[in-house]
Design a protein around this motif. Sequence first.
Motif, mmCIF file in Angstrom:
data_model
loop_
_atom_site.group_PDB
_atom_site.id
_atom_site.type_symbol
_atom_site.label_atom_id
_atom_site.label_comp_id
_atom_site.label_asym_id
_atom_site.label_seq_id
_atom_site.Cartn_x
_atom_site.Cartn_y
_atom_site.Cartn_z
ATOM 1 N N ILE A 164 -5.202 12.592 -7.126
ATOM 2 C CA ILE A 164 -4.600 11.574 -6.259
ATOM 3 C C ILE A 164 -3.101 11.506 -6.514
ATOM 4 O O ILE A 164 -2.300 11.373 -5.587
ATOM 5 N N CYS A 165 -2.706 11.610 -7.768
ATOM 6 C CA CYS A 165 -1.284 11.551 -8.117
ATOM 7 C C CYS A 165 -0.513 12.752 -7.570
ATOM 8 O O CYS A 165 0.708 12.678 -7.394
ATOM 9 N N VAL A 190 -2.402 3.949 -3.846
ATOM 10 C CA VAL A 190 -1.083 3.829 -4.466
ATOM 11 C C VAL A 190 -1.178 3.083 -5.791
ATOM 12 O O VAL A 190 -0.432 3.362 -6.738
ATOM 13 N N HIS A 191 -2.126 2.162 -5.907
ATOM 14 C CA HIS A 191 -2.295 1.416 -7.159
ATOM 15 C C HIS A 191 -2.930 2.281 -8.245
ATOM 16 O O HIS A 191 -2.703 2.066 -9.438
ATOM 17 N N VAL A 196 -1.442 8.254 -0.531
ATOM 18 C CA VAL A 196 -0.164 7.679 -0.961
ATOM 19 C C VAL A 196 0.942 8.303 -0.121
ATOM 20 O O VAL A 196 0.934 9.497 0.147
ATOM 21 N N LEU A 197 1.895 7.503 0.290
ATOM 22 C CA LEU A 197 2.984 8.016 1.110
ATOM 23 C C LEU A 197 3.949 8.841 0.287
ATOM 24 O O LEU A 197 4.269 8.506 -0.838
ATOM 25 N N ALA A 198 4.420 9.925 0.866
ATOM 26 C CA ALA A 198 5.461 10.764 0.267
ATOM 27 C C ALA A 198 5.253 10.932 -1.229
ATOM 28 O O ALA A 198 6.001 10.392 -2.039
ATOM 29 N N PRO A 199 4.245 11.685 -1.661
ATOM 30 C CA PRO A 199 3.915 11.811 -3.090
ATOM 31 C C PRO A 199 5.096 12.183 -3.983
ATOM 32 O O PRO A 199 5.254 11.634 -5.057
ATOM 33 N N GLY A 247 0.784 -1.222 0.000
ATOM 34 C CA GLY A 247 0.000 0.000 0.000
ATOM 35 C C GLY A 247 0.814 1.269 0.000
ATOM 36 O O GLY A 247 0.265 2.366 -0.054
ATOM 37 N N GLY A 248 2.134 1.164 0.089
ATOM 38 C CA GLY A 248 2.983 2.341 0.086
ATOM 39 C C GLY A 248 4.383 1.963 0.491
ATOM 40 O O GLY A 248 4.682 0.793 0.733
#
Length: 214
Positions: free
Chosen positions: A165-166, A202-203, A124-127, A99-100
């Motif tokens: 999201i990105c 993240v996916h 999402v972790l740390a984009p 997941g990240g």
Amino acid sequence: MIRIGIADDQELVRGGIAMVLRSQPDFEVTWEASNGAEAVDLAQANPVDIIVMDVRMPVMDGIAATAAVSALPAAPRVLVLTTFDLDEYAVDALRAGAGGFLLKDAPGEEIVAGVRHVLSGDQVLAPATTGRLLSKYVIARRTPDSDSHLRNLLTERELEVTREICRGASNAEIAGTLYLSEATVKTHVRAILRKIGGRDRVHIVIAAYESGLV
């Protein structure tokens, strides 16, 4: 109580992570594994909510272990640990169901926050770091017809949500940017995940990079 497993072949690293996580009143480190195969066995025998998983381990690496635990009936979440130079294998681990990810030398508070974020599936972790990693390794793997895949699969509104999201935007931030309710954003996120066969945000980011959307 949040049950956590730790998989890393370096005893000092495992011990450090365990100490950080045990500092949280609602965290319980249920077990520690020294390789991926041991992690899979322990996840089956002693189910946990999330596994903090190293990528490079003997016997079975973190990619194979992530895929194996993600296929379990009550699959735990997985937070991947990767090296400072953005290990390309982290992308494969994310594809396998993680997941990240975090860098192995991340401060303790980032590890704690990372566990909570992955469990929530909300961010999402740390984009910025995620973007650099995916830019470096996912773009190189694009196929000639991948560019139009996501655009054909999603509606225009879903594509807008995907782009936000990105950028690392939360549901509340996406709602404000696109003039939607938070409930509507959540509905769009669920629809996107269903269409791409993903488990969490993240996916969505991986799919966006693979298709050339970002």
